[in-house]
Design a protein around this motif. Structure first.
Motif, PDB file in Angstrom:
ATOM      1  N   LEU A 125      -8.698  18.392 131.100  1.00 19.20           N
ATOM      2  CA  LEU A 125      -9.736  19.186 130.434  1.00 19.20           C
ATOM      3  C   LEU A 125      -9.163  20.271 129.555  1.00 19.20           C
ATOM      4  N   GLN A 126      -7.863  20.461 129.651  1.00 17.34           N
ATOM      5  CA  GLN A 126      -7.252  21.595 128.943  1.00 17.34           C
ATOM      6  C   GLN A 126      -7.547  21.571 127.450  1.00 17.34           C
ATOM      7  N   LYS A 127      -7.335  20.411 126.835  1.00 20.76           N
ATOM      8  CA  LYS A 127      -7.456  20.388 125.374  1.00 20.76           C
ATOM      9  C   LYS A 127      -8.880  20.623 124.892  1.00 20.76           C
ATOM     10  N   PRO A 128      -9.883  19.903 125.427  1.00 20.69           N
ATOM     11  CA  PRO A 128     -11.245  20.190 124.957  1.00 20.69           C
ATOM     12  C   PRO A 128     -11.614  21.649 125.126  1.00 20.69           C
ATOM     13  N   LEU A 129     -11.206  22.221 126.241  1.00 14.91           N
ATOM     14  CA  LEU A 129     -11.548  23.622 126.479  1.00 14.91           C
ATOM     15  C   LEU A 129     -10.858  24.527 125.473  1.00 14.91           C
ATOM     16  N   LYS A 160       5.291  18.467 121.666  1.00 20.89           N
ATOM     17  CA  LYS A 160       3.990  18.979 121.226  1.00 20.89           C
ATOM     18  C   LYS A 160       3.488  18.216 120.017  1.00 20.89           C
ATOM     19  N   THR A 161       2.260  17.754 120.102  1.00 24.29           N
ATOM     20  CA  THR A 161       1.663  17.053 118.974  1.00 24.29           C
ATOM     21  C   THR A 161       0.156  17.109 119.126  1.00 24.29           C
ATOM     22  N   TYR A 162      -0.567  16.871 118.061  1.00 26.44           N
ATOM     23  CA  TYR A 162      -2.031  16.809 118.067  1.00 26.44           C
ATOM     24  C   TYR A 162      -2.684  17.953 118.841  1.00 26.44           C
ATOM     25  N   LEU A 163      -2.517  19.155 118.350  1.00 24.95           N
ATOM     26  CA  LEU A 163      -3.187  20.336 118.888  1.00 24.95           C
ATOM     27  C   LEU A 163      -2.854  20.598 120.351  1.00 24.95           C
ATOM     28  N   ASP A 164      -1.668  20.235 120.762  1.00 24.43           N
ATOM     29  CA  ASP A 164      -1.256  20.519 122.134  1.00 24.43           C
ATOM     30  C   ASP A 164      -0.980  21.998 122.299  1.00 24.43           C
ATOM     31  N   THR A 165      -1.243  22.500 123.464  1.00 24.21           N
ATOM     32  CA  THR A 165      -0.875  23.886 123.746  1.00 24.21           C
ATOM     33  C   THR A 165       0.345  23.951 124.652  1.00 24.21           C
ATOM     34  N   THR A 166       0.306  23.210 125.741  1.00 20.19           N
ATOM     35  CA  THR A 166       1.483  23.237 126.612  1.00 20.19           C
ATOM     36  C   THR A 166       2.424  22.075 126.336  1.00 20.19           C
ATOM     37  N   GLY A 167       1.952  21.102 125.605  1.00 18.68           N
ATOM     38  CA  GLY A 167       2.827  19.990 125.254  1.00 18.68           C
ATOM     39  C   GLY A 167       2.719  18.840 126.230  1.00 18.68           C
ATOM     40  N   THR A 170      -2.193  12.832 136.550  1.00 17.15           N
ATOM     41  CA  THR A 170      -2.752  13.811 135.620  1.00 17.15           C
ATOM     42  C   THR A 170      -3.820  14.603 136.352  1.00 17.15           C
ATOM     43  N   PRO A 171      -3.545  15.840 136.653  1.00 22.63           N
ATOM     44  CA  PRO A 171      -4.562  16.649 137.310  1.00 22.63           C
ATOM     45  C   PRO A 171      -5.729  16.912 136.355  1.00 22.63           C
ATOM     46  N   LEU A 172      -6.890  17.185 136.926  1.00 24.22           N
ATOM     47  CA  LEU A 172      -8.100  17.380 136.132  1.00 24.22           C
ATOM     48  C   LEU A 172      -7.935  18.515 135.135  1.00 24.22           C
TER      49      LEU A 172
END
Lengths: 484, 742
Positions: A454-458, A415-422, A448-450
């Motif tokens: 998009l996870q991080k921006p969202l 996990k780094t840079y504001l990751d949620t799932t890593g 890399t699925p869509l």
């Protein structure tokens, strides 16, 4: 289009993670079956760099009645610990392969350990094949004298065996020692049964042999002492991080080196006046003054730091033809000294990353990219960590390093840079590498699925909204007493 | 320019919310400007911790982050002050480290990978943005002019007096303390104005934070009681004052006592007595006020006199008694030196030896404050015109701040906030007056607009006003020019004077490109990598924190200077003959000695220039063995060339500085570029230590202390033998001839 076919070919190779531990377990009383005979053998010992390379080119003959496909090569336990990058191939035909090379584990007490070379196709009874087996020894030398003045020449000693170690009888063999210098004050002399004295000295080469027939396991200890007024660079630990960013279109590299100089120590303490004066005429010295890293073309933003910050003595030449990072350590590194440092740089993702037709990605980077030095660099432990974008899946990787060098591989989460799932992190540990392997690649394919993209921006957008909403709600709360 | 935008009252058509938005945007710009102007050193050099003390704070922060708060609290550091060690957890102000540690952990929770070093480097600029905001709030309490607060904020944001201690990398207690100082003052004013216990408690909270952060908290501890006392003396005692002061003192003192380093000092030392005294006094006044409302006037007179005399007598007796019994510590030396600038030089050379403890030179006021210096008295005058409770505070603060800033250079820092506030008040007064286009009304109809409200003699001058636009343009134009000059001055000062990390020196190559002289780190890195983990390094105390932080090696003395004798011991070792020094070094298990020598490069902050302080400090403890006079020639000169005194030439410091130096030059041309003298061709001979490392430009020289000789010779003989000199034959001593009498 060539690259595409190349990628397709690679994907065929990416069957799965390479087998992590190439160790074969055998019963304790194991002895290699006497099924081969070395008809002719050339042993090449090359001590031109700060590591030693040994190679045997051997014509083997199957003397048993049945087809055989396992050829054993003996080493001492002490050699095994320092041995790296063992590879085998057919000397006559490059296309034959692949050869399996595995460490045989049968008794930890025994001083003799074996590498098992598995031939691609069993050798028929009485048939012959020419094998070329090469390997490297790390920390191979000891300096003599063990300490020298700061402007003196450095001499190293290398111990080896004139007879190539073999588990089979050898009919005829020669040993060739290659050096980087003609100054060889001492070396073992050998007189064969015909009274002929060896070695013959050809410039920077020593030739021993041919020797007579030797039984299995024959050794003839030999020693050579030669001038090596160059740094003996040993990187005990290299950590290499590769971070792939799809959003930034960037691949970031960072490498942390723990570098030692294993040459002769200084006999007196460092004298700055002498050093400063010697800089005017720049004589050969055993001190490490500069490291040159040829980075991949297109590398940008390099940095060079150590434990206490940026080291200002670096230069980066970048053009269409090269990207050369030249580093000067803070102080000249003499024998016995240590200099750990960190370098890093970025490169455009387009240089190392390809998209496949099926929507996946393939990353191709060198496994190691260390400095390119005349005197060579050896690496004890190497850890390569590749961070793929968050949500990457279906990860496959492949490296064309010798199988026996890989110690461990794993795929995890970092996990780094504001990751949620890593992010998906691939960690590959290798040991006993040398800079001859600088061009060996590490190839990783992944999807890399869509949703992952998009996870991080969202997530960030959502959390900012939540913060504003919370702020608004808090602002609405009436905390004071009403004045009415 | 952000300063010019707020013309609040003139723009009649703007609504309140638009103005608020403007104000927020402007404040954000101001904060950005404050931060940006502090980043010179990061851009020019790198993200690096500056100077000396910050290295300790940085090291302590790393320790806190690595080991957690409780271990940090109980930290006993055996890698400093060898062999004594230091109870670090109990002898530091933890506010700074805890703040960065909290930021670090907060970012870590958000999975933002940020190096603790970068947090430390950027903490001071970040806090300066907050300081600007706090100054805005404080100024808004003083005046109704909406532009004054914004002006004060930008002044505070870029005034060199504050920047000097808060550039990026200057990771010192002051980095956050000035924000806390200003904000505590703001909360105090707010509490006083409202008579609010809530604001008083908030004030106490931030006061507690301030105590945890900087020793300068004593300034608040003394200033608030002085303000309260002034108000009482002016006959302005009110229940508001009572509530706010009592709340602040009770809670604030409790909060401050939680810091181990402060502990019971608030009730035991004289520095804290004013606050305690006023606390008692205000209770008394409160009681008297209550009694006055209850009993008749005549009785009250008697009552008042009795009570006052009794209390003061008792209080004074108690104070004197407790002080003489030792319960209350008398003023500390550092405090005395605030009143008598010569005190430290005579009694505590270690304080006087620090350049930032010197009295301020006059030009540095202009250097640090530029045109604020002359706006400042005008602002204070404006305070006198209104003289509400909060204006009294500014007056009191201005008075004390000015005095202290004149005594010690570093206290310029505490003066700067009030200068910014007062200057902003006067500047905004001018701008508000002259930028009011609507004011040109005939004198008969109306009084001059924007004349100060309720001033002392304001209403007696009816015919004052501004009629001509030329006047307006001239005055506001000149103010604008001053403001612009201020900005350029601040930028220039920040860029040239305050943005050097001092760990890294910059010079210019012949082609104009920047060349970085990195000798300190070169040598420290060498020490760190190539010496034993526990090799003890002896150096003058200035470099103790840097060695601890960068080289990670134990030191004998460092910038904490808590043990004068230990420092004097090092001073003695440096200033004595080798044989004497060797004994000291063996006793302290010294492995390496580090000296700073600027002779080759012309770097004037080197050890030879500091040497006299070492001598003086050593002389303070061993007046018989080290004498300052011996280091001067009979003519009274401090020389390092051929004419140096024997004591000088034989001192370890001199030998280590100049050892082998002459051989770098052609014969007869060896020169010391700092002291501009030619040094002897025959350099000093050194026997008990040997040169271990010298950095590229010779700034740092490290010597290894020799072990005892293997075959029991003394070092002079052993070294002479090594050099191939013949052993001096002991001259046969023939006793006086005596007659045999047997």
């Amino acid at each position: 289009m060539k690259s595409l076919s190349f990628v397709a070919a690679l994907l065929g190779l990416l069957a799965g993670p390479c087998s992590a531990l190439s160790v074969v377990c055998l019963p304790a009383e194991f002895k290699p079956p006497p099924v081969f005979k070395n008809t002719n053998l050339v042993h090449v010992v090359s001590v031109e760099k700060s590591f030693a390379r040994e190679q045997i080119n051997v014509l083997v003959e199957n003397v048993s009645g049945e087809p055989q496909d396992e050829y054993f090569l003996p080493f001492t336990a002490e050699q095994i610990a320092r041995l790296g990058g063992i590879e085998a191939k057919d000397r006559k035909d490059d296309k034959v392969g692949p050869f399996g090379v595995d460490l045989v584990e049968y008794s930890s007490q025994s001083d003799v350990q074996y590498y098992r070379i598995t031939l691609p196709a069993p050798l028929k009874a009485g048939a012959q094949q020419t094998l070329a087996i090469s390997w490297y020894y790390l920390k191979p030398y000891r300096p003599l004298p063990a300490s020298i003045g700061q402007d003196e020449q450095q001499f190293l000693i290398y111990d080896f065996s004139l007879y190539a170690a073999s588990a089979y009888p050898t009919l005829k063999q020669k040993t060739e020692v290659k050096l980087s210098t003609v100054t060889i004050p001492d070396y073992t002399k050998y007189t064969n049964s015909e009274g002929k004295e060896f070695p013959e000295k050809h410039g920077s080469k020593l030739l021993y042999g041919p020797f007579d027939e030797q039984p299995a396991g024959a050794v003839y200890p030999a020693q050579i002492r030669f001038e090596f007024t160059k740094p003996v660079i040993h990187v005990s630990e290299l950590e290499r991080d590769i971070e792939v960013s799809h959003w930034g279109g960037n691949v970031a590299f960072e490498e942390r080196y723990t570098l030692y100089h294993r040459g002769a120590n200084l006999s007196t303490l460092f004298n700055r006046v002498k050093w400063a004066q010697s800089q005017y005429y720049n004589p050969a010295t055993s001190a490490l003054k500069e490291l040159k890293f040829p980075l991949q073309i297109g590398s940008v933003d390099p940095y060079f730091t150590d434990a206490i910050g940026n080291v200002s003595t670096s230069r980066f030449r970048s053009s269409k033809r090269e990207a050369m990072l030249e580093l000067k350590p803070r102080y000249p590194v003499f024998g016995g000294w240590k200099y750990p440092f960190t370098i890093g740089w970025n490169t455009n993702a387009a240089n190392v990353l390809r998209n496949t037709a099926s929507g996946g990605h393939v990353l191709k980077v060198p496994f190691i990219e260390g400095p390119k030095q005349v005197e060579g660099v050896e690496y004890g432990d190497v850890t390569v960590r590749v961070l793929l974008p968050e949500g990457s899946e279906n990860v496959k990787f492949y490296t064309d390093l010798p199988n026996s060098s890989i110690v461990e591989t794993s795929v995890g989460i970092h996990k780094t840079y504001l990751d949620t799932t890593g992010r998906t992190a691939i960690v590959i540990k290798a040991k006993n590498l040398v800079d001859d392997f600088r061009f060996r690649d590490l190839i990783i394919s992944y999807d890399t699925p869509l949703a992952g993209t998009l996870q991080k921006p969202l997530v960030i957008f959502g959390s900012m909204l939540a913060v504003y909403a919370a702020a608004w709600a808090v602002g609405k709360v009436e905390v004071g007493f009403s004045s009415k | 320019m952000a300063v010019e935008t707020p013309k609040g009252p003139a723009l009649g058509y703007t609504t309140e919310s638009t103005r608020a938005l403007f104000r927020v945007v402007i404040l954000c710009f101001i904060a950005a400007a404050a931060i940006a102007s502090r980043l010179f050193s990061v851009i020019r050099f790198e993200s690096i911790i500056h100077e000396f003390d910050p290295w300790f704070n940085f090291r302590a922060t790393k320790y806190l982050v690595a080991n957690g708060f409780h271990k940090f609290w109980d930290w006993f550091d055996d890698r400093t002050w060898h062999p004594l060690g230091r109870v670090t957890g109990g002898t530091l102000y933890p506010g700074l480290m805890v703040t960065s540690g909290a930021i670090y952990h907060a970012l870590k929770t958000l999975t933002v990978p940020v190096d603790i070093r970068n947090i430390c480097v950027l903490l001071a600029p970040a806090c300066s943005g907050l300081t600007a905001f706090a100054t805005y709030l404080l100024t808004n309490e003083m005046t109704t002019s909406p532009s004054a607060g914004l002006l004060a904020a930008i002044f505070m944001g870029i005034a060199p007096g504050y920047i000097s201690r808060s550039v990026a990398g200057s990771y010192d207690n002051e980095a956050i303390a000035i924000f806390l100082l200003v904000f505590t003052f703001y909360l105090w004013i707010k509490a006083l104005k409202l008579g609010s216990m809530l604001w008083g408690a908030l004030c106490a909270l931030f006061y507690g934070y301030m105590v945890a952060s900087w020793g300068g908290y004593a300034f608040i501890t003394c200033l608030l009681p002085v303000h309260a006392l002034t108000l009482i003396c002016m006959g302005r005692y009110s229940s508001r004052l009572y509530v706010s002061y009592t709340t602040w003192y009770a809670l604030g003192t409790l909060a401050s006592m939680q810091i181990p380093f402060v502990g019971f000092l608030p009730i035991k030392t004289s520095e804290h007595m004013p606050a305690l005294g006023i606390f008692g006094f205000i209770q008394l006044i409160g009681f008297i006020q209550y009694v006055r409302s209850a009993i008749s006037g005549r009785q009250f007179q008697t009552f008042l006199v009795t009570i006052l005399v009794a209390t003061f007598g008792l209080g004074l007796l108690g104070l004197v008694g407790l002080t003489s019994l030792g319960y209350i510590a008398p003023w500390s030396g550092r405090f005395y030196s605030l009143w008598d600038t010569g005190y430290a030089k005579i009694h505590i050379p270690i304080i006087a030896s620090v350049s930032e403890h010197q009295p301020t030179a006059w030009p540095s006021y202009f250097f640090d404050l530029n045109f604020l210096v002359w706006l400042f008295p005008a602002g204070v005058y404006l305070c006198f015109q209104e003289l509400r409770d909060e204006h009294v505070f500014v007056v009191v603060y201005a008075l004390f701040g000015s005095y202290f800033s004149g005594v010690m250079v570093r206290l310029m820092l505490t003066l700067t906030p009030v200068v910014c506030v007062a200057a902003a008040m006067s500047a905004s007064q001018i701008l508000d007056t002259y930028l009011n286009w609507k004011s040109a009304v005939p004198p008969e109809e109306q009084e001059a607009p924007k004349k100060v409200k309720g001033g002392l003699r304001g209403s007696e001058k009816p015919n004052v006003g501004i009629y001509s636009n030329l006047t307006r343009v001239l005055v506001s134009g000149s103010i604008l020019i001053y403001l612009l000059m201020f900005v350029s001055h601040c930028t220039w000062v920040t860029s040239n004077a305050y943005s050097s990390p001092s760990v890294v020196l910059a010079s210019r190559m012949p082609d104009g490109s920047q060349h970085i002289i990195d000798d300190y780190r070169e040598a420290y890195q060498w020490l760190r990598q190539n010496t034993k983990e526990d090799a003890k390094i002896m150096s003058w105390w200035d470099y103790g924190y840097q060695i601890g932080g960068m080289a990670d090696r134990p030191t004998l003395v460092d910038n904490n200077t808590w043990n004068n004798t230990h420092i004097a011991t090092v001073g003695k070792a440096m200033s004595s003959r080798e044989e004497v020094s060797y004994e000291i070094m063996r006793q302290h298990e010294v492995d390496y000695v580090l000296v700073v020598f600027g002779g080759l490069l012309g770097y004037s902050g080197d050890d030879i220039n500091k040497f006299l302080w070492m001598v003086r400090i050593a002389e303070g403890i061993w007046p018989d063995e080290v004498k300052e006079r011996d280091f001067f020639t009979p003519q009274g000169e401090y020389r390092v060339d051929d004419g140096a005194t024997d004591t000088m030439k034989n001192s370890l410091m001199y030998k280590m500085s100049y050892y082998n130096y002459a051989s770098l030059f052609p014969p007869g041309q060896a020169a010391d570029r700092v002291r501009q003298v030619r040094v002897p061709d025959q350099g000093p001979v050194i026997n008990t230590v040997e040169e271990a490392y010298t950095s590229e430009n010779w700034i740092i020289r490290i010597y290894k202390v020799k072990d005892l000789d293997n075959i029991g010779r003394d070092h002079v003989n052993a070294a002479a033998f090594e050099r191939g000199q013949k052993k001096k034959k002991p001259t046969k001593k023939r006793g006086a001839r005596v007659l045999r009498v047997d």
